[in-house]
Scaffold this active site. Structure first.
Site, short mmCIF file in Angstrom:
data_model
loop_
_atom_site.label_atom_id
_atom_site.label_comp_id
_atom_site.label_asym_id
_atom_site.label_seq_id
_atom_site.Cartn_x
_atom_site.Cartn_y
_atom_site.Cartn_z
N SER A 141 -0.11 -1.28 -3.69
CA SER A 141 -0.26 -0.97 -2.27
C SER A 141 -1.14 -2.01 -1.58
CB SER A 141 -0.82 0.45 -2.11
OG SER A 141 -0.76 0.87 -0.78
N ASP B 19 10.14 2.50 0.58
CA ASP B 19 8.74 2.73 0.27
C ASP B 19 8.18 3.85 1.16
OD1 ASP B 19 6.12 1.15 -0.98
OD2 ASP B 19 5.73 2.12 0.94
N HIS C 299 5.97 5.04 -3.91
CA HIS C 299 4.96 4.08 -3.49
C HIS C 299 4.03 3.83 -4.67
CE1 HIS C 299 2.52 1.81 -0.67
NE2 HIS C 299 1.45 2.48 -1.04
#
Length: 399
Positions: free
Chosen positions: A174, A271, A339
């Site tokens: 991330s 995502d 994610h």
């Protein structure tokens, strides 16, 4: 008797499940005491930290560095709040970190990197380890020292063995995946010319895309972030000198062609963060028309699926040159609503992990790193990928 045996069997299965879920490696925190000399502090002025599990056997001189993720703060109010949490202070963090997925020390769960030196760099600056400024107003003081945190951590790791690395991989999830892109070139400068250096961004390829209201919400967010935290001066000079707005080099799609070490892009086409905050941020959906679709993709209407496919198309267009290049880059773009997939054992390497062309993520990354095979995998559009059954809904997120 058969019922008794069935109950016993179920109890044994539950026991084995409990043991397997509880035997994940827990690694203690190391505070970077020398960081003060570099003025490298978290938002709240606490010292930065990392977790390390030493390599062994053939992996003793190989290193994997993993940036922790966790979003960003781009104004004084949000950063002041963040400084009071584990996202802005090592004082408030759990002092143990779970090492699973790509960080696991189990050969059956992490076949290519299990015996490497594996490091998790804690995230406490709110700017993807890239800022260098501060804010003071009365009793409120915020330190945006992500760039210096990166320097303090890497210098300490160099002093304890990284300088002798045979192989090295810089990765992250991330906001940490974005950091892996941002620092890839610099990472190479700390290592001998003989070291095999590569970088991987997991769910870090954040797009400069319009939302459903035709606004560039993420661009505005990032521009405010870059300005507040003094990031622009730390962005890649080759990129910033070739683009009309240097702040755009915070987006991987503009930076990518200037990264010199081989790069692996691990990203879902749908995502969850990008779906919820870039494509359909709350500001673009005031009547919550997308609420059901966000909660469960199977509830999305056909017109909403077409919009989601548009996000996928935009990502693939941004990667067109990278995908067609026959050189050393790697790609795994699946059609899961997820994610971050490298740190979770379920998605990294397990019986029901996501696959593309019968390859799991760990296998694809390993093929790429060790040059075993060309590793550019792109899944067909949702919902044709049937390996994503365990990724519907919010999935795994560090943001």
């Amino acid at each position: 008797m058969e019922l008794v045996m069935l109950i016993i069997s179920l109890l044994l299965i539950c026991t084995r499940t409990s043991v397997s879920s509880d035997d994940r490696l827990q690694v203690g925190m190391t505070v970077v005491r020398n960081a003060a000399a570099l003025d490298a502090y978290c938002l709240d002025a606490s010292l930065p930290a990392y977790h390390i599990h030493k390599g062994f056997g053939p992996g003793e001189r190989n290193w994997l560095l993993q940036f922790e993720g966790g979003g960003w703060c781009n104004d004084i109010e949000s950063c002041a709040e963040r400084a009071k949490t584990r996202r802005g202070s090592t004082r408030l963090m759990n002092k143990l970190a779970t090492f699973s997925g790509i960080l696991s020390n189990n050969a059956t769960r992490n076949p290519d990197f299990y015996n490497w030196n594996r490091v998790k760099i804690r995230y406490c600056d709110g700017g993807s380890f890239a800022g260098d400024s501060k804010f003071e107003n009365g009793t409120l003081k915020l330190l945006f020292r992500g760039q210096r945190i990166w320097q303090a951590v890497i210098q300490e790791l160099v002093s304890i063995g990284l300088k002798s690395a045979n192989k090295a991989l810089l990765s992250g999830c991330s906001a940490g995946g974005l950091a892996a892109y941002l620092h890839c070139n610099n990472f190479k400068t700390y290592l001998p010319a003989t070291t095999t250096v590569k970088c991987m961004g997991d769910a870090g390829f954040f797009m400069d895309a319009q939302d459903i209201a035709k606004n560039y919400t993420q661009r505005i967010f990032y521009h405010n972030l870059v300005t507040l935290q003094g990031i622009e001066k730390n962005l890649d000079k080759a990129c910033t000198s070739s683009i009309s707005d240097p702040k755009q080099c915070f987006f991987p799609q503009y930076l990518l062609k200037y990264i010199t070490p081989p790069v692996f892009i691990l990203n879902p086409a749908y995502d969850i963060y990008q779906f919820h905050h870039i494509l359909v941020p709350p500001s673009a959906d005031p009547r919550a028309v997308w609420k059901s679709c966000k909660l469960n993709p199977t509830a999305c209407r056909p017109d909403q699926i077409r919009v989601l496919h548009g996000l996928r198309d935009e990502m693939l267009t941004a990667l067109k040159s990278f995908l067609s290049d026959s050189s050393s880059g790697g790609v795994f773009i699946n059609s899961c609503f997820a994610h971050c997939q490298s740190e979770s054992q379920d998605t990294w390497f397990a019986l029901d992990s996501p696959k593309i062309n019968n390859k799991k993520i760990a296998e694809s990354v390993g093929d790429w790193y060790f040059n075993r095979n060309i590793s550019k995998q792109v899944a067909c559009p949702y919902p044709c990928d049937k390996t994503c059954h365990n990724q519907l809904g919010e999935g795994s997120t560090s943001d």
